[in-house]
Design a protein around this motif. Sequence first.
Motif, mmCIF file in Angstrom:
data_model
loop_
_atom_site.group_PDB
_atom_site.id
_atom_site.type_symbol
_atom_site.label_atom_id
_atom_site.label_comp_id
_atom_site.label_asym_id
_atom_site.label_seq_id
_atom_site.Cartn_x
_atom_site.Cartn_y
_atom_site.Cartn_z
ATOM 1 N N ASP A 1 38.660 47.540 58.082
ATOM 2 C CA ASP A 1 37.593 47.973 57.182
ATOM 3 C C ASP A 1 36.200 47.590 57.691
ATOM 4 O O ASP A 1 35.210 47.875 57.032
ATOM 5 N N ASP A 2 36.126 46.924 58.843
ATOM 6 C CA ASP A 2 34.843 46.517 59.391
ATOM 7 C C ASP A 2 34.183 47.719 60.054
ATOM 8 O O ASP A 2 34.753 48.337 60.956
ATOM 9 N N ASP A 3 32.961 48.061 59.622
ATOM 10 C CA ASP A 3 32.273 49.226 60.178
ATOM 11 C C ASP A 3 31.604 48.939 61.511
ATOM 12 O O ASP A 3 30.984 49.814 62.114
ATOM 13 N N PRO B 1 29.731 43.017 56.608
ATOM 14 C CA PRO B 1 30.713 44.107 56.571
ATOM 15 C C PRO B 1 31.542 44.098 55.287
ATOM 16 O O PRO B 1 31.869 45.153 54.743
ATOM 17 N N GLN B 2 31.904 42.913 54.797
ATOM 18 C CA GLN B 2 32.668 42.826 53.542
ATOM 19 C C GLN B 2 31.859 43.366 52.369
ATOM 20 O O GLN B 2 32.406 44.050 51.492
ATOM 21 N N ARG C 1 29.532 45.708 52.494
ATOM 22 C CA ARG C 1 29.479 47.169 52.597
ATOM 23 C C ARG C 1 30.829 47.794 52.241
ATOM 24 O O ARG C 1 30.881 48.849 51.592
ATOM 25 N N GLU C 2 31.913 47.136 52.659
ATOM 26 C CA GLU C 2 33.248 47.627 52.293
ATOM 27 C C GLU C 2 33.418 47.643 50.780
ATOM 28 O O GLU C 2 33.943 48.607 50.206
ATOM 29 N N ARG D 1 31.453 50.553 49.138
ATOM 30 C CA ARG D 1 32.139 51.836 49.342
ATOM 31 C C ARG D 1 33.390 51.940 48.466
ATOM 32 O O ARG D 1 33.697 53.014 47.945
ATOM 33 N N LYS D 2 34.116 50.839 48.282
ATOM 34 C CA LYS D 2 35.341 50.891 47.486
ATOM 35 C C LYS D 2 35.037 51.062 46.003
ATOM 36 O O LYS D 2 35.840 51.659 45.275
#
Length: 244
Positions: A57-59, A73-74, A76-77, A80-81
């Motif tokens: 899930d890391d962009d 990254p967490q 942003r994840e 999005r979720k």
Amino acid sequence: MSVASRHVMGTGIVIGALALTLIALLIPVRSFGGRTAAAAPAPSPAVATSPAPASADDDGAGVMNTAFGPLTPQDREFVRKVRLAGLWELPAGRQAQERGTRKSVRTAGEHLVEGHTELDRRVLEVGEALGVELPDRPSGQQQAWLDQLDRAQGATYERLFVQLLRRAHGKVFTLVAQVRAQTRNSVVRELATDANTTVLDHIAVLEASGLVDFEGLADSPPTTGPPTAARPADPSPAATRPRK
């Protein structure tokens, strides 16, 4: 012996003594220096710790600086979720309001619509403020869940609706708590607080239908135990309510 001769001799003795003293000093210094170099070699760049591999899930964008604090990254994840959750739970909630024969199922649908309408509005604001690109359609798995609901009928539909939504909320609840505890971004923290309230409300109202199969919420088949074995307690506060 003349005065000049004595002066020359004295000067020679002094120079000789200084030379011997210098030699004596250089020998231990060189020896110590050699032992030090052998005992403590300079660290090699080759043994430096490599960064951990990125998760699925890391962009790959790393930690970004924003006006509201670091954005990981967490973070942003999570944003999005939250958006993805609304993209399938909103239509699922509307469908339950129309097709549910039990009042409790229609009520659950109403809570889903109200909760995710507001949460979706918030996440769109957050995405714009933080520059996070958000999805505009459900994931493949979420679309498959919606397709299952479309095909189901009657009591089967109601049980499937409750089970799918309760399972999904249980999974996202863990991520919400983790982000709320760890994020250093004030906007993400506020979104996590709102999401926590919404998700907990939905878990409670789905469980209030009396249709949740708690054993079926596990990722793996439950272990068969003796008939007298107690069922593991559900971690959510709503689990303490008597089942109808």
